[in-house]
Scaffold this active site. Structure first.
Site, mmCIF file in Angstrom:
data_model
loop_
_atom_site.group_PDB
_atom_site.id
_atom_site.type_symbol
_atom_site.label_atom_id
_atom_site.label_comp_id
_atom_site.label_asym_id
_atom_site.label_seq_id
_atom_site.Cartn_x
_atom_site.Cartn_y
_atom_site.Cartn_z
ATOM 1 C CE LYS A 176 -2.979 -3.292 0.845
ATOM 2 N NZ LYS A 176 -3.733 -3.976 -0.168
HETATM 3 C C1 LIG Z 1 -4.482 -5.254 0.786
HETATM 4 C C2 LIG Z 1 -5.939 -5.272 0.873
HETATM 5 C C3 LIG Z 1 -6.595 -5.818 1.986
HETATM 6 C C4 LIG Z 1 -5.879 -6.531 3.093
HETATM 7 O O1 LIG Z 1 -4.993 -5.704 3.785
HETATM 8 P P1 LIG Z 1 -4.058 -6.347 4.910
HETATM 9 O O2 LIG Z 1 -3.575 -5.152 5.690
HETATM 10 O O3 LIG Z 1 -2.942 -7.031 4.191
HETATM 11 O O4 LIG Z 1 -4.857 -7.269 5.727
HETATM 12 C C5 LIG Z 1 -7.984 -5.733 2.035
HETATM 13 N N1 LIG Z 1 -8.678 -5.163 1.038
HETATM 14 C C6 LIG Z 1 -8.084 -4.640 -0.048
HETATM 15 C C7 LIG Z 1 -8.913 -4.004 -1.113
HETATM 16 C C8 LIG Z 1 -6.693 -4.692 -0.179
HETATM 17 O O5 LIG Z 1 -6.113 -4.205 -1.275
#
Ligand SMILES: *Cc1c(COP(=O)(O)O)cnc(C)c1O
Length: 371
Positions: A176
């Protein structure tokens, strides 16, 4: 996606370690305040991941067996899985081609009397049209939950994603825009939900370790309901505070690189890049391109050509309903989801990317378009 981390984050983590307070404590509290303020929410509740944040949001809404939650299949699988964690049923809705996001029309197409929530994703950082979705959900009398895992720094109508959200979940995974290694956050304006979320992330306890530590009188904690251990550590929050301070710079850089990609790709026939929707601006966390149906090379052929040139691109966003974990799970036809998931690819875009690196990516794509 390559995280942009440096000496400052390393020093902040070291300071947390040397302070002797490494579990959830003052740095988590500071990160929560700074994050909530940045996205325009009253409360921020830091947790161990966005998956945990989504789970707790659905618990806070009181969802359970017999309830249906409308979700996009076109998302990381954690979106749908969170619905399963509370025993409810994910109902997959299709997305619009331009944004990869749910719309009021695609939600309405799969809604039933058992629909107890809509879980919208701001996919790849492209903001969903939450003004329209909030209005429709108000009409339908169902809550709108926002999976903003990808959307820190994205805006709707000039305001941060998360502003005015009933409840939103965020991720700080290294894929992210800002990262704490692993980590997540729930934001909401509702003080009672915030209090319950704080409790749920630490075993349902009525007093946090930090509160007990700060009190001059001994506090005997009690456990008000069955909760979870979804805490973030102070080491992670220390890194997060530094990353948050760099957010504007990171988003500006990503948007500049995206604009340059768009200009260069203009000369490559048959490739449509992701763009800002009319209602907002994205952070371009994932810069994807969708080849035309008659593009001379398949998506996997494009990935192979890029790999042969030493460029690591990735397949586009997954379609959760096609994974073995959802085999036998009934679903309406999802033609747009399947087309985007099958044919799109995500191009490299990272903070320190040079123009020469970007030119090389586009040169490979241009060569393939001429085959
Ligand atoms: C990355 C992601 C998640 C999960 O995030 P984590 O912090 O790895 O649990 C959930 N929803 C979306 C749309 C994502 O891109």
């Amino acid at each position: 996606m390559m995280p942009w981390l440096g000496e400052e984050e390393a020093r902040a983590a070291a300071d947390a370690v040397l302070s002797g307070w490494v579990a959830q404590g003052p740095r988590v509290a500071a990160f929560e305040r700074a994050f909530a303020e940045r996205v325009g929410a009253e409360h921020g509740i830091a947790v161990s991941s966005c998956t945990a944040a989504l789970h707790l949001a659905l618990v806070a809404l009181g969802l359970g067996p017999g309830d249906e939650v409308v979700v996009p299949s076109l998302s990381f699988i954690a979106t749908a899985n969170a619905v399963r964690y509370v025993g409810a049923r994910p109902v997959f809705a299709d997305v619009e081609g331009a944004t990869g996001n749910l719309t009021t029309a695609t939600v309405d197409a799969v809604r039933t009397p058992r629909t107890k929530a809509v879980l919208v994703v701001h996919q790849g950082g492209v903001p969903a049209d939450v003004d329209a979705l909030r209005a429709a959900c108000a009409d339908w009398d169902v809550p709108l939950v926002e999976d903003a895992a990808c959307a820190i720094g994205s805006t709707v109508g000039g305001k941060s994603v998360g502003h005015g959200a009933l409840i939103a979940a965020w991720s700080f995974h290294p894929r992210k825009v800002i990262t704490t290694g692993e980590g997540g956050m729930v934001t909401t304006d509702d003080a009672r939900w915030a209090e319950r979320l704080r409790r749920l992330r630490e075993h349902g306890m009525n007093a946090s370790a930090a509160q007990r530590h700060a009190s001059s009188k001994p506090i005997l904690e009690s456990y008000l309901e069955v909760g979870y251990n979804y805490r973030m550590t102070d080491i992670q929050a220390a890194v997060g505070l530094v990353q948050l301070g760099k957010l504007d710079e990171m988003v500006a850089r990503r948007r500049a690189l995206a604009a340059r990609y768009e200009a260069l790709l203009h000369n490559v026939p048959g490739l449509t890049p992701v763009r800002d929707p009319a209602h907002g601006q994205g952070n371009f966390q994932s810069y994807w391109v969708l080849p035309a149906e008659d593009f001379p090379v398949s998506r996997d052929g494009l990935l192979a050509a890029l790999a042969a040139a030493g460029i690591s691109a990735r397949r586009g966003i997954m379609a959760s309903h096609l994974e073995p974990a959802y085999e036998g799970h009934p679903s309406a036809p999802l033609p747009v989801t399947e087309r985007i998931s099958r044919d799109s690819l995500i191009l490299p875009l990272f903070h320190t990317m040079t123009e020469a690196q970007q030119d090389r990516v586009v040169a490979v794509l241009r060569e393939q378009a001429r085959r």
